[in-house]
Design an enzyme around this catalytic site. Structure first.
Site, PDB file in Angstrom:
ATOM      1  N   GLU A   8       8.542   1.300  11.434  1.00 33.03           N
ATOM      2  CA  GLU A   8       9.509   2.144  11.434  1.00 33.03           C
ATOM      3  C   GLU A   8       8.865   3.361  11.629  1.00 33.03           C
ATOM      4  OE1 GLU A   8      12.980   1.504  10.779  1.00 33.03           O
ATOM      5  OE2 GLU A   8      12.989  -0.500  10.054  1.00 33.03           O
ATOM      6  N   GLU A  50       7.556  15.383  16.175  1.00 36.76           N
ATOM      7  CA  GLU A  50       8.383  15.546  14.855  1.00 36.76           C
ATOM      8  C   GLU A  50       7.402  16.456  14.020  1.00 36.76           C
ATOM      9  OE1 GLU A  50       7.700  11.818  12.399  1.00 36.76           O
ATOM     10  OE2 GLU A  50       9.803  12.124  11.800  1.00 36.76           O
ATOM     11  N   LYS A  71       0.963  -1.199   0.119  1.00 40.22           N
ATOM     12  CA  LYS A  71       0.034   0.064   0.018  1.00 40.22           C
ATOM     13  C   LYS A  71       0.910   1.361  -0.027  1.00 40.22           C
ATOM     14  CE  LYS A  71      -2.971   3.195   1.512  1.00 40.22           C
ATOM     15  NZ  LYS A  71      -2.043   4.147   1.119  1.00 40.22           N
ATOM     16  N   CYS A  82      12.980  10.797   7.723  1.00 39.20           N
ATOM     17  CA  CYS A  82      12.882  10.060   9.191  1.00 39.20           C
ATOM     18  C   CYS A  82      13.940  10.410  10.074  1.00 39.20           C
ATOM     19  CB  CYS A  82      12.445   8.714   9.100  1.00 39.20           C
ATOM     20  SG  CYS A  82      13.580   7.845   8.285  1.00 39.20           S
TER      21      CYS A  82
HETATM   22  P1  NAD Z   1       1.426   8.166   7.708  1.00 41.43           P
HETATM   23  O1  NAD Z   1       1.522   7.305   8.929  1.00 41.43           O
HETATM   24  O2  NAD Z   1       0.208   9.160   7.701  1.00 41.43           O
HETATM   25  O3  NAD Z   1       1.189   7.151   6.674  1.00 41.43           O
HETATM   26  C1  NAD Z   1       1.990   6.044   6.272  1.00 41.43           C
HETATM   27  C2  NAD Z   1       1.217   5.102   5.328  1.00 41.43           C
HETATM   28  O4  NAD Z   1       0.244   4.601   6.428  1.00 41.43           O
HETATM   29  C3  NAD Z   1       0.640   5.612   4.237  1.00 41.43           C
HETATM   30  O5  NAD Z   1       0.453   4.626   3.269  1.00 41.43           O
HETATM   31  C4  NAD Z   1      -0.777   5.747   4.823  1.00 41.43           C
HETATM   32  O6  NAD Z   1      -1.891   5.611   3.508  1.00 41.43           O
HETATM   33  C5  NAD Z   1      -0.831   4.503   5.706  1.00 41.43           C
HETATM   34  N1  NAD Z   1      -2.048   4.728   6.622  1.00 41.43           N
HETATM   35  C6  NAD Z   1      -2.621   5.939   7.239  1.00 41.43           C
HETATM   36  N2  NAD Z   1      -3.805   5.592   8.072  1.00 41.43           N
HETATM   37  C7  NAD Z   1      -3.554   4.294   8.075  1.00 41.43           C
HETATM   38  C8  NAD Z   1      -4.514   3.377   8.751  1.00 41.43           C
HETATM   39  N3  NAD Z   1      -5.394   3.679   9.650  1.00 41.43           N
HETATM   40  N4  NAD Z   1      -4.409   2.092   8.685  1.00 41.43           N
HETATM   41  C9  NAD Z   1      -3.201   1.444   7.668  1.00 41.43           C
HETATM   42  N5  NAD Z   1      -2.507   2.407   6.988  1.00 41.43           N
HETATM   43  C10 NAD Z   1      -2.589   3.665   7.208  1.00 41.43           C
HETATM   44  O7  NAD Z   1       2.501   8.678   7.489  1.00 41.43           O
HETATM   45  P2  NAD Z   1       3.206   9.525   6.535  1.00 41.43           P
HETATM   46  O8  NAD Z   1       2.570  10.863   6.762  1.00 41.43           O
HETATM   47  O9  NAD Z   1       3.063   8.997   5.309  1.00 41.43           O
HETATM   48  O10 NAD Z   1       4.841   9.517   6.490  1.00 41.43           O
HETATM   49  C11 NAD Z   1       5.642  10.631   7.456  1.00 41.43           C
HETATM   50  C12 NAD Z   1       6.145   9.633   8.726  1.00 41.43           C
HETATM   51  O11 NAD Z   1       6.575   8.774   8.496  1.00 41.43           O
HETATM   52  C13 NAD Z   1       6.666  10.594   9.594  1.00 41.43           C
HETATM   53  O12 NAD Z   1       6.599  10.291  10.971  1.00 41.43           O
HETATM   54  C14 NAD Z   1       8.185   9.811   9.304  1.00 41.43           C
HETATM   55  O13 NAD Z   1       9.179  10.225  10.377  1.00 41.43           O
HETATM   56  C15 NAD Z   1       7.814   8.702   9.250  1.00 41.43           C
HETATM   57  N6  NAD Z   1       8.923   7.886   8.477  1.00 41.43           N
HETATM   58  C16 NAD Z   1       9.803   7.032   9.266  1.00 41.43           C
HETATM   59  C17 NAD Z   1      10.830   6.309   8.688  1.00 41.43           C
HETATM   60  C18 NAD Z   1      11.718   5.233   9.299  1.00 41.43           C
HETATM   61  O14 NAD Z   1      12.386   4.637   8.845  1.00 41.43           O
HETATM   62  N7  NAD Z   1      11.411   5.392  10.743  1.00 41.43           N
HETATM   63  C19 NAD Z   1      11.040   6.459   7.090  1.00 41.43           C
HETATM   64  C20 NAD Z   1      10.350   7.539   6.646  1.00 41.43           C
HETATM   65  C21 NAD Z   1       9.163   8.070   6.999  1.00 41.43           C
END
Ligand code: NAD
Length: 494
Positions: free
Chosen positions: A264, A398, A188, A299
């Site tokens: 992650e 963050e 996804k 991240c």
């Molecule tokens: P997000 O959690 O909003 O979305 C991530 C993914 O989860 C998307 O594909 C989204 O569609 C899906 N999602 C959203 N709600 C969901 C639900 N209820 N059930 C299942 N899936 C769902 O995060 P984002 O805004 O896309 O990404 C930014 C975040 O990711 C930041 O907090 C960042 O730090 C983190 N990040 C972490 C790493 C790491 O390796 N630790 C790397 C990159 C980004």
């Protein structure tokens, strides 16, 4: 980089995109679509399928069939390896096309996107392809009347949910080891960065991944992601994204089949500069890149700058100068240092953090504003906020934008206390010429990675994963296989 080729790719219309389920391109079950908005100009780029729970279930069923009949897991390792190596080569052959498509969708500057996205994804897939036929089972040191064999088996169906900041790189961190291990996957992508990842997965089909082994369902997280996380037929969920979503995935697992969940999540990574840092100019330049590249949407971004008080003013001055030298703007100009913020929602969130800090009396030394609004795109000036208290929200939460919180410290112990004083534990850096101090700090900082006299930088050979609320489990390196391979014992009486 070939600017003429970039310009010709950017001028091409983007055809509407659909799911890949069971090797076939399919619309949403109810025909629903959603607009894909480009952060470069705020205009509609194309449409994509707005997946339904039924689509997610169909994809899981296809992945289950593909896994159970052994069309992928049952191949000789050398055969899986050949497909994955072909896929890596196809990604490289189409790297600029993939990078430009991704940039138009998510806003990352092309110089970084080209390396970090298709090139890094191809490297990751090749790394796991080359590793997959070097994984052996074990013979346990049992008593002589018994043979204890320890097999490593693919876990089954993997649900992979990824964010928008580096879709290909992070996608490959999951897909590489999962597919190399013999698993089937339902992927996804994020709402605001699906296009290049879908295209990369189409190339996987071209490379010879059998139907159903890699399925992609686009749409909303709360619908498609949720259905994957609640599925009774997904064995492992691997996720990169925000903490609140990670929490929901764990709850969904507990409510459904107790699938393993590897997360992650975000960070609030401390970048700690001691007065004896070997080269303060270099430290300032690298620290600026460590928070401002990809407009802070990284991240591991070094979003808290901890500076020893004796050099505080002089160092911060250098850092502000480095921030102001950064070329912001058109992400498809290779000279740009930081491109667009991914969405208007994220931009508004970034600005609100700065406004709150300002209202609390913190000093905004540079930035803090939306820029280039006339383009229609979502751009923000690199922002440095000084006199931040470690307890401020801007130092605890963050932001995920180009916003740096600066905090002075006096002693090593104080630096450690501030560094470890958040819910996160993803990355950190220490700048010092004192080798003993560097090692002490590496030991005492609670984070998945601690950089010394640099910020960022890594390759496929080292694991990435967080502690505390930055997550669990690791992407990259051979350790990533641990998520996708189960141990099975055969206890044979002789
Ligand atoms: P997000 O959690 O909003 O979305 C991530 C993914 O989860 C998307 O594909 C989204 O569609 C899906 N999602 C959203 N709600 C969901 C639900 N209820 N059930 C299942 N899936 C769902 O995060 P984002 O805004 O896309 O990404 C930014 C975040 O990711 C930041 O907090 C960042 O730090 C983190 N990040 C972490 C790493 C790491 O390796 N630790 C790397 C990159 C980004």
């Amino acid at each position: 980089m070939d600017q003429a080729r970039i310009d010709s790719l950017r001028a091409q219309p983007v055809a509407p995109v659909q799911h890949i389920i069971d090797g076939v391109s399919r619309p949403a079950s109810d025909g629903g679509t959603m607009d894909v908005i480009s952060p470069l100009d705020g205009q509609v780029l194309t449409q994509m399928a707005r997946g339904t729970a039924r689509d997610a279930e169909d994809a899981v069923a296809a992945a289950r069939r593909a896994f159970d009949d052994g069309r992928w897991a049952g191949l000789a390792p050398a055969a899986r390896k050949a497909v994955l190596l072909r896929w890596a080569a196809l990604i490289e052959a189409n790297a600029l096309e993939l990078a430009v498509l991704g940039v138009r969708d998510n806003g990352t500057e092309i110089g970084m996107a080209f390396k970090a996205e298709p090139m890094s994804a191809a490297g990751t897939i090749r790394y796991y392809a080359e590793a997959l036929d070097k994984i052996y089972g074990e013979i346990a040191p049992t008593s002589p009347d018994v043979l204890g064999l320890i097999h490593r088996e693919p876990v089954g169906v993997v649900g992979a949910i990824v964010p928008w900041n580096f879709p290909l790189m992070i996608g490959a961190w999951k897909l590489g080891p999962a597919l190399a291990a013999g698993c089937s996957v339902v992927l996804k992508p994020a709402e605001t960065a699906s296009l290049s990842l879908l295209r990369m997965c189409e190339l996987g089909q071209e490379a010879g991944l059998p139907p159903g082994v890699l399925n992609v369902v686009t749409g909303e997280g709360g619908v498609v992601g949720q259905a994957i996380s609640e599925s009774m037929d997904v064995d492992v969920l691997v996720f990169t994204g925000s903490g609140p979503t990670g929490r929901r995935l764990m709850e969904a697992s507990a409510r459904s089949n107790m699938k393993r969940v590897y997360l992650e999540l975000g960070g609030k990574s401390p970048n700690i500069v001691f007065a004896d840092a070997p080269d303060l100019d270099e430290a300032a330049k690298v620290s600026a890149a460590g928070i401002f590249r990809n407009s802070g949407q990284v991240c591991v971004a070094g979003s808290r700058l901890l500076v020893e008080r004796s050099i505080h003013d002089a160092f911060v001055e250098r850092l502000v100068a480095a921030a102001e030298r950064m070329k912001m703007g058109d992400p498809l100009d290779p000279a740009t240092n930081a491109g667009a913020v991914n969405s208007l929602r994220q931009l508004d969130q970034n600005l609100a953090f700065v406004a709150e800090a300002q209202a609390a009396g913190r000093r905004v030394l540079t930035g803090g504003t939306r820029i280039l609004e006339e383009t229609g795109g979502y751009y923000m000036a690199p922002t440095v906020v000084a006199d931040v208290d470690p307890a401020d929200r801007i130092a605890q939460d963050e932001v995920f934008g180009p916003v740096l919180a600066v905090i002075p410290f006096d002693t090593e112990d104080e630096a450690i206390a501030i560094a470890n004083g958040t819910d996160f534990g993803l990355a950190a850096a220490v700048w010092t010429a004192n080798l003993s101090r560097a090692h002490r700090m590496v030991r005492r900082i609670r984070a998945g990675v601690v950089h010394v006299n640099t910020y960022g930088g890594a390759d496929a050979t080292v694991p990435l994963g967080g502690v505390k609320q930055s997550g669990n489990g690791h992407d990259k390196s051979l350790h990533a296989f641990e998520k996708y391979l189960d141990l099975k014992t055969a206890w044979i009486k002789l």
